[in-house]
Motif scaffolding. Structure first.
Motif, short mmCIF file in Angstrom:
data_model
loop_
_atom_site.label_atom_id
_atom_site.label_comp_id
_atom_site.label_asym_id
_atom_site.label_seq_id
_atom_site.Cartn_x
_atom_site.Cartn_y
_atom_site.Cartn_z
N ASN A 1 -2.26 3.52 3.77
CA ASN A 1 -1.81 2.80 4.96
C ASN A 1 -2.09 3.56 6.24
O ASN A 1 -1.89 3.03 7.34
N GLU B 1 4.46 -0.68 3.30
CA GLU B 1 4.18 0.67 2.81
C GLU B 1 5.28 1.06 1.84
O GLU B 1 6.46 1.16 2.22
N ALA C 1 -2.33 -5.33 -3.75
CA ALA C 1 -1.88 -3.99 -3.38
C ALA C 1 -3.02 -3.00 -3.56
O ALA C 1 -3.94 -3.21 -4.37
N ALA D 1 4.42 3.70 -5.27
CA ALA D 1 3.67 2.96 -6.28
C ALA D 1 4.58 2.17 -7.22
O ALA D 1 4.27 1.04 -7.60
N SER E 1 -3.09 0.78 -4.61
CA SER E 1 -2.16 1.78 -5.14
C SER E 1 -2.84 2.47 -6.33
O SER E 1 -4.06 2.65 -6.33
N TYR E 2 -2.04 2.82 -7.33
CA TYR E 2 -2.54 3.53 -8.49
C TYR E 2 -2.24 2.75 -9.77
O TYR E 2 -1.47 1.80 -9.77
N PRO F 1 -7.35 5.64 -7.13
CA PRO F 1 -6.74 4.46 -6.51
C PRO F 1 -7.50 3.19 -6.89
O PRO F 1 -8.67 3.24 -7.30
N ALA G 1 0.84 -1.20 0.00
CA ALA G 1 0.00 0.00 0.00
C ALA G 1 0.87 1.24 0.00
O ALA G 1 1.94 1.25 0.61
N THR G 2 0.42 2.26 -0.69
CA THR G 2 1.10 3.55 -0.59
C THR G 2 0.76 4.17 0.76
O THR G 2 -0.19 3.77 1.42
N ILE H 1 5.74 -0.95 -5.56
CA ILE H 1 4.63 -1.89 -5.42
C ILE H 1 4.47 -2.72 -6.69
O ILE H 1 4.31 -3.94 -6.64
N THR H 2 4.50 -2.07 -7.85
CA THR H 2 4.34 -2.81 -9.10
C THR H 2 5.46 -3.83 -9.29
O THR H 2 5.23 -4.95 -9.77
#
Length: 292
Positions: A102, A126, A144, A129, A146-147, A265, A97-98, A132-133
């Motif tokens: 979070n 945390e 996740a 983005a 995120s965006y 999001p 999570a961004t 996360i990818t």
């Protein structure tokens, strides 16, 4: 067609004997025969050949059973999961999570999941983005919040909602009493923002450029909670997503315009990943929390 018709059909298909099937189902043979006849009438074709001494399935019956058996098994697994106590289910979930999600949303969703399944283990990271990818693509995360990733990504993105980013200042800040603030008015305003590697920061920089504003970035912090605390203790302003904000007497949250920074999001997971029933339930909890 009702579920009981399919269960009756399945029992006869397995035993190829109406008497034994009726005993297994705890119904009379006449009741079973009547239910099978209703199903055949609805389908417009016989499911069993009763002309010989031994009951045989017709081609229609074979086709129906080949498609129906997996569906019944899935239904039974779902019913077992509902009947089983939550404490009997064990699994682990790795969530990314961004920082904005979070702060409030993710802890709320994790709490709901753990109330259902107390033996579940949840790991939350945390991350920006972009990271996360990468961790989703490498299999180090299961899900996740995120965006949307860039083009050509191997990830599925499910949008949840649109959110505005808001200006946040302390009660004594010169902009604290404003109802709305234009982005151009943030020119030379002392601010705390996310670092440049964050997707949200890139969006804000584009908005500043569009408005012809250059804020004085006095601090960069990669997490929302310390950003808010710094705003409380200084004359700095910040721009935070709605999701991360809550009512606070010592902070003022003000809408921005010309342009209004807006993000979408959503949930992300790898296209080829298998999602367990618990992970699917967790995704549904996130959807409800987002109002999607």
């Amino acid at each position: 067609m009702e579920l009981r018709h399919l269960r009756y059909f399945d029992a006869v298909a397995e035993t190829l004997n109406f008497t034994r099937a009726a005993e297994r189902l705890h119904v009379t043979q006449s009741t079973l025969s009547h239910q099978i006849k209703q199903l055949e009438e609805e389908l417009g074709a016989p499911l069993f050949d009763r002309s010989a001494k031994r009951v045989r399935m017709t081609e229609t019956g074979e086709i129906l059973r080949s498609h129906m058996t997996p569906a019944l098994q899935q239904i039974d697994r779902g019913l077992q999961a509902l009947r089983a106590p939550g404490g009997a289910i064990t699994a682990s979930i790795r969530l990314g999570a961004t920082s904005s999600f979070n702060t409030r949303m993710v802890p709320q969703c994790v709490a709901t999941l753990l109330n259902h399944y107390p033996n579940i283990r949840v790991s939350v990271e945390e991350l920006p983005a972009g990271m996360i990818t990468k961790r989703l693509a490498s299999g180090h995360l299961d899900l996740a919040v995120s965006y949307r990733p860039g083009e050509g990504s191997e990830l599925w993105f499910e949008p949840l909602y649109n959110e505005e980013l808001r200006l946040v200042v302390g009660t004594s800040h010169p902009l604290a009493r404003r109802r709305r603030v234009r982005m151009v008015e943030l020119h030379n305003v002392r601010m705390v923002l996310l670092p440049r590697q964050f997707v949200t920061r890139k969006l804000l920089d584009e908005c500043f450029e569009q408005a012809g504003a250059k804020p004085l970035v006095a601090a960069q912090i990669n997490s929302v909670a310390p950003m808010l605390e710094l705003i409380r203790q200084t004359d700095l302003a910040g721009i935070i997503t709605e999701t991360a904000l809550s009512q606070a007497a010592d902070l003022r949250v003000i809408p921005l315009e010309d342009p209004t920074p807006i993000r979408t999001p959503g949930m992300l997971w790898h296209k080829g990943a298998t999602r367990s029933p618990v992970l699917k339930h967790f995704a549904e909890i996130i959807r409800r929390a987002a109002g999607a």
